[in-house]
Design a protein around this motif. Structure first.
Motif, PDB file in Angstrom:
ATOM      1  N   TRP A 203       0.812  -1.216   0.000  1.00 59.26           N
ATOM      2  CA  TRP A 203       0.000   0.000   0.000  1.00 59.26           C
ATOM      3  C   TRP A 203       0.846   1.267   0.000  1.00 59.26           C
ATOM      4  CZ3 TRP A 203      -4.386   0.000  -2.067  1.00 59.26           C
ATOM      5  CH2 TRP A 203      -5.216  -1.108  -1.984  1.00 59.26           C
ATOM      6  N   THR A 204       1.999   1.223   0.634  1.00 61.51           N
ATOM      7  CA  THR A 204       2.881   2.386   0.591  1.00 61.51           C
ATOM      8  C   THR A 204       3.428   2.574  -0.819  1.00 61.51           C
ATOM      9  OG1 THR A 204       3.487   2.082   2.895  1.00 61.51           O
ATOM     10  CG2 THR A 204       4.935   3.458   1.579  1.00 61.51           C
TER      11      THR A 204
ATOM     12  N   ILE B 157       0.257   3.809  -3.037  1.00 62.04           N
ATOM     13  CA  ILE B 157      -0.183   5.191  -2.787  1.00 62.04           C
ATOM     14  C   ILE B 157       0.928   6.191  -3.087  1.00 62.04           C
ATOM     15  CG2 ILE B 157      -0.943   6.789  -0.983  1.00 62.04           C
ATOM     16  CD1 ILE B 157      -2.414   4.328   0.255  1.00 62.04           C
TER      17      ILE B 157
ATOM     18  N   ALA C 147       1.194   3.088  -9.925  1.00 57.56           N
ATOM     19  CA  ALA C 147       0.887   2.644  -8.568  1.00 57.56           C
ATOM     20  C   ALA C 147       0.915   1.119  -8.471  1.00 57.56           C
ATOM     21  CB  ALA C 147      -0.484   3.176  -8.147  1.00 57.56           C
TER      22      ALA C 147
END
Length: 121
Positions: free
Chosen positions: A52-53, A56, A103
């Motif tokens: 997720w890091t 995002i 992403a």
């Protein structure tokens, strides 16, 4: 439940963003995958947080780049590219699509780097 605001997580996020920014300034677009993989390999975190890091962070980085180019060229460049692709000339949709692809690449690379570190023990 583990907090996402530990020193280790903040360090991971900062190193990922800075390394992605620097590598993409001089190397091809896919260098963001190298940055995500290396950061997740060397800094211990959870696989979920790494993904997720990476997702995002790279989304924000690429959307910011795309928006900056759009503003700098007064939309001429992004509108022309959006007309070439099946986006009905929508420059903002082009920015969104490019950001989502970056992403996914960054998130999956960070996930792979974290998984490789876990496999090595």
């Amino acid at each position: 439940m583990q907090s996402f605001f530990t020193k280790q997580h903040i360090l991971f996020s900062i190193i990922l963003l800075v390394s992605s920014f620097l590598l993409q300034s001089y190397l091809p677009w896919w260098s963001l995958a190298v940055a995500g993989f290396a950061t997740a390999f060397f800094i211990k975190t959870t696989t979920r947080f790494a993904f997720w890091t990476g997702f995002i962070g790279n989304f924000a980085l690429w959307f910011g780049y795309a928006w900056l180019i759009h503003v700098h060229t007064e939309g001429i460049l992004s509108n022309k590219v959006a007309q070439i692709l099946p986006l009905q000339g929508n420059a903002y949709l082009l920015m969104l699509v490019a950001s989502v692809l970056a992403a996914l690449t960054g998130g999956l690379a960070a996930w792979a780097g974290n998984s490789m570190r876990e496999l090595r023990g």
